[in-house]
Design a protein around this motif. Structure first.
Motif, short mmCIF file in Angstrom:
data_model
loop_
_atom_site.label_atom_id
_atom_site.label_comp_id
_atom_site.label_asym_id
_atom_site.label_seq_id
_atom_site.Cartn_x
_atom_site.Cartn_y
_atom_site.Cartn_z
N TYR A 1 0.87 -1.18 0.00
CA TYR A 1 0.00 0.00 0.00
C TYR A 1 0.90 1.23 0.00
CZ TYR A 1 -3.62 -3.26 1.67
OH TYR A 1 -4.50 -4.30 1.80
N ASP B 1 -1.25 -1.83 10.17
CA ASP B 1 -2.40 -1.16 9.56
C ASP B 1 -2.37 0.35 9.79
OD1 ASP B 1 -3.07 -3.71 8.87
OD2 ASP B 1 -4.92 -3.81 10.02
N PHE C 1 -1.84 3.57 7.81
CA PHE C 1 -1.89 3.83 6.37
C PHE C 1 -1.48 5.25 5.95
CE2 PHE C 1 -4.38 0.02 6.89
CZ PHE C 1 -3.93 -0.75 5.83
N LYS D 1 3.19 -3.02 5.34
CA LYS D 1 2.02 -3.90 5.23
C LYS D 1 1.95 -4.53 3.84
CE LYS D 1 -2.42 -5.10 6.32
NZ LYS D 1 -2.80 -5.97 7.44
N ASN E 1 -0.25 -6.33 0.84
CA ASN E 1 -1.58 -6.11 0.28
C ASN E 1 -2.15 -7.42 -0.26
OD1 ASN E 1 -3.75 -5.45 -1.36
ND2 ASN E 1 -2.61 -4.05 -2.68
N VAL F 1 -7.21 -6.29 -0.03
CA VAL F 1 -8.19 -5.62 0.82
C VAL F 1 -7.98 -4.11 0.73
CG1 VAL F 1 -9.08 -5.35 3.16
CG2 VAL F 1 -8.25 -7.59 2.40
N ASP F 2 -9.02 -3.38 0.31
CA ASP F 2 -8.92 -1.94 0.17
C ASP F 2 -9.29 -1.27 1.50
OD1 ASP F 2 -8.93 0.70 -0.49
OD2 ASP F 2 -10.19 0.51 -2.28
N TYR F 3 -8.29 -0.99 2.30
CA TYR F 3 -8.51 -0.35 3.60
C TYR F 3 -8.95 1.10 3.43
CZ TYR F 3 -6.39 -4.34 5.98
OH TYR F 3 -6.13 -5.61 6.47
N TYR F 4 -8.59 1.72 2.32
CA TYR F 4 -8.95 3.12 2.10
C TYR F 4 -10.45 3.26 1.80
CZ TYR F 4 -3.88 3.52 1.54
OH TYR F 4 -2.52 3.44 1.75
N ARG G 1 -12.24 -1.52 3.89
CA ARG G 1 -11.88 -2.95 3.93
C ARG G 1 -12.65 -3.79 2.93
NH1 ARG G 1 -9.68 -5.11 9.51
NH2 ARG G 1 -8.81 -3.22 10.36
#
Length: 549
Positions: free
Chosen positions: A168, A200, A202, A216, A218, A221-224, A227
């Motif tokens: 990320y 986590d 970011f 981290k 990837n 999973v789009d944490y932005y 999730r």
């Protein structure tokens, strides 16, 4: 069914007999344990304790401040390495082993392969760490197979998130953490665009308590965006990490202890374990999962055993420290009763404080009743951390790891009790502690009532017992009555045995002679429904009465 006993060994420390112990000392000053320290005799002695699996912690090459550039190993900038030796959870090359552990650095992989062979020859199975959630900030594989593309090699760094990226990013932002990026170097550590940090975090500015030395990975999973998982097509990271698992499985190891497994989506684990176990059917996956709500999901995704940290470990710690009654132990096992064979019990590991440390019980003897109960309670595995069996205190000022009651994972050091055990200089108390650990482990391995028997908790009819814990185990014609005492003094107690126990365990009322498997003492018992068995139990100890029924 076999009772599994895992012995966790911090490989760098275990065989080191250098007593310099200079705070923040280099490898030249403080020394370092080697693969070669695990001689056939050492491994045979470990096996004779009743150990079935050895978890060699810190095998895969990780960030370090020690310079190995003359061997073609890239140097790590010290600003992003925790401690002189570095954390074994900041991997720099998934296809290599830690050069610190080799007698001949050029032959380091061969030396590891020989260790696996020696361990197997001694009757031990081998577990190593797999660290899937994060890597060192300067990850660069120099040992990867020719056709393998390195992590991040094909990433689009202009995208904060891309399902096919390995990392990320913070596009347009330079890495700008709380600390000095020079760390006595002429050139600062530079990272642009900044990558997200392993825990986590970011943005581009991790704090002191973040895992700032890691980035981290990837898994799609789009944490932005809250999730959201993008798992079709299969993310590139899934394929790369599965190939790494297969690489190590091919070395003949028997299992992976998977670091922070719950920070990686269960969907990946289902994909990877399915592929790996098809080829290596007996290989086991041990998951570090702390959220009980996720236990069953990760077991369904292919894990064999999960850390029982927030349940049994935390409960035992509270009981030892007199913050909870022994009835809390009943509550702890009931929470995972449907998955009990998959829960890994322990009292110590590299993350937790030593029982004998001033931060925990300040006295190793206080942990004995919890150890006896943990080992004998169910059929599930138990883990012992090297040094625990001697009452290692973990009260050293090692360097990056300050005096916190833990044995360092960041520094070059040697462990006091392990050094004295090797020189046969243990105190009488330490020898007695070792003996009871070995007796308990061997009982768990040898007694069918423990490894394969039924379990019956007696606490619901023994409300008067607040600092003792009692239960029954039964297999075929053998019954074990186990009672442990967390009090600092000897007690004489009546242990009630309800009628329901006789029905559940198919027992007959009769007068029997029980033999304590720990002391060889004998006791006449009148086993009758809703009756009681009176016994004396020593301070910080236990009874394991064996009865023929």
């Amino acid at each position: 069914m076999e009772k599994v006993i895992i012995y966790q060994i911090f490989t760098r420390l275990f065989g080191n007999r250098n007593l310099s112990r200079k705070e923040n000392g280099s490898i030249a000053e403080n020394g370092c344990g080697k693969f070669a320290d695990f001689t056939p005799k050492v491994l045979k002695d470990i096996r004779s304790m009743g150990i079935t699996h050895v978890w060699y912690t810190g095998v895969i090459r990780h960030a370090t401040q020690t310079d190995y550039t003359r061997y073609g190993i890239p140097r790590q900038h010290p600003a992003i390495v925790k401690g002189k030796a570095g954390s074994p959870y900041a991997i720099t090359d998934y296809y290599d082993v830690d050069p610190d552990l080799a007698t001949d650095v050029k032959q380091r992989m061969a030396e590891f392969e020989q260790l696996v062979e020696r361990s197997h020859a001694a009757g031990l199975k081998v577990i190593i760490d797999f660290v899937p959630n994060h890597v060192a900030r300067q990850y660069q594989s120099v040992c990867k197979p020719k056709k393998v593309k390195d992590l991040g090699e094909t990433d689009n760094r202009e995208h904060g998130f891309d399902p096919q990226n390995n990392f990320y990013y913070c596009p347009g932002q330079r890495f700008d953490p709380y600390f000095d990026l020079y760390h006595s170097e002429q050139e600062p550590y530079l990272e642009e665009p900044a990558k997200a940090t392993g825990n986590d975090h970011f943005d581009n500015a991790p704090g002191k308590n973040d895992w700032y030395e890691t980035v981290k990975l990837n898994y799609g999973v789009d944490y932005y965006a809250g999730r959201i998982g993008h798992f079709d097509p299969v993310p590139d990271t899934w394929q790369k990490m599965t190939d790494i698992l297969l690489f190590w499985a091919k070395k003949g190891i028997d299992g992976f202890r998977c670091d922070m497994a719950e920070m990686v989506p269960a969907e990946f684990w289902r994909y990877a374990t399915d592929i790996v176990k098809k080829k290596y059917k007996k290989l086991v996956f041990v998951g570090e999962v702390y959220n009980p709500n996720e236990y069953r999901r990760y077991l369904a995704a292919g894990f064999d055993w999960l850390y029982d940290k927030v349940g049994m470990y935390d409960t035992m710690r509270s009981v030892i420290c007199q913050q909870a009654s022994t009835h809390a132990i009943t509550h702890a096992w009931q929470q995972t009763d449907d998955i009990r064979d998959h829960m890994l019990y322990f009292l110590e590991n590299h993350d937790e404080q030593r029982v004998a440390s001033d931060f925990f019980a300040a006295n190793a003897q206080k942990g004995v009743p919890a150890m006896l109960a943990s080992v004998l309670l169910q059929q599930n595995p138990f883990m012992l951390y090297a040094g625990e069996e001697y009452g290692e205190r973990g009260m050293d000022h090692e360097g990056f790891s300050g005096n916190d009651g833990r044995t360092t994972i960041f520094d070059y050091w040697s462990i006091d009790t392990l050094c004295r055990a090797a020189d046969k200089k243990l105190t009488d108390e330490e020898k007695a502690l070792y003996d009871i650990h070995v007796k308990a482990i061997q009982l768990a391995r040898q007694e069918k009532a423990v490894s394969d028997g039924l379990f019956f908790d007696l606490m619901y009819v023994n409300g008067h017992l607040q600092r003792q814990y009692a239960f029954l185990r039964r297999a075929e014609s053998e019954l074990l009555l186990v009672v442990v005492n967390f009090e600092p003094h000897d007690v004489t107690i009546d242990v009630n045995v309800p009628a329901h126990a006789f029905e559940y365990l198919s027992m007959q009322e009769k007068v029997v002679i029980g033999a304590d498997l720990l002391t060889k003492e004998k006791l006449a018992m009148n086993l009758k429904k809703d009756g009681a068995v009176r016994m004396e139990v020593k301070a910080y100890s236990g009874r394991v009465w064996k009865v023929k029924i």
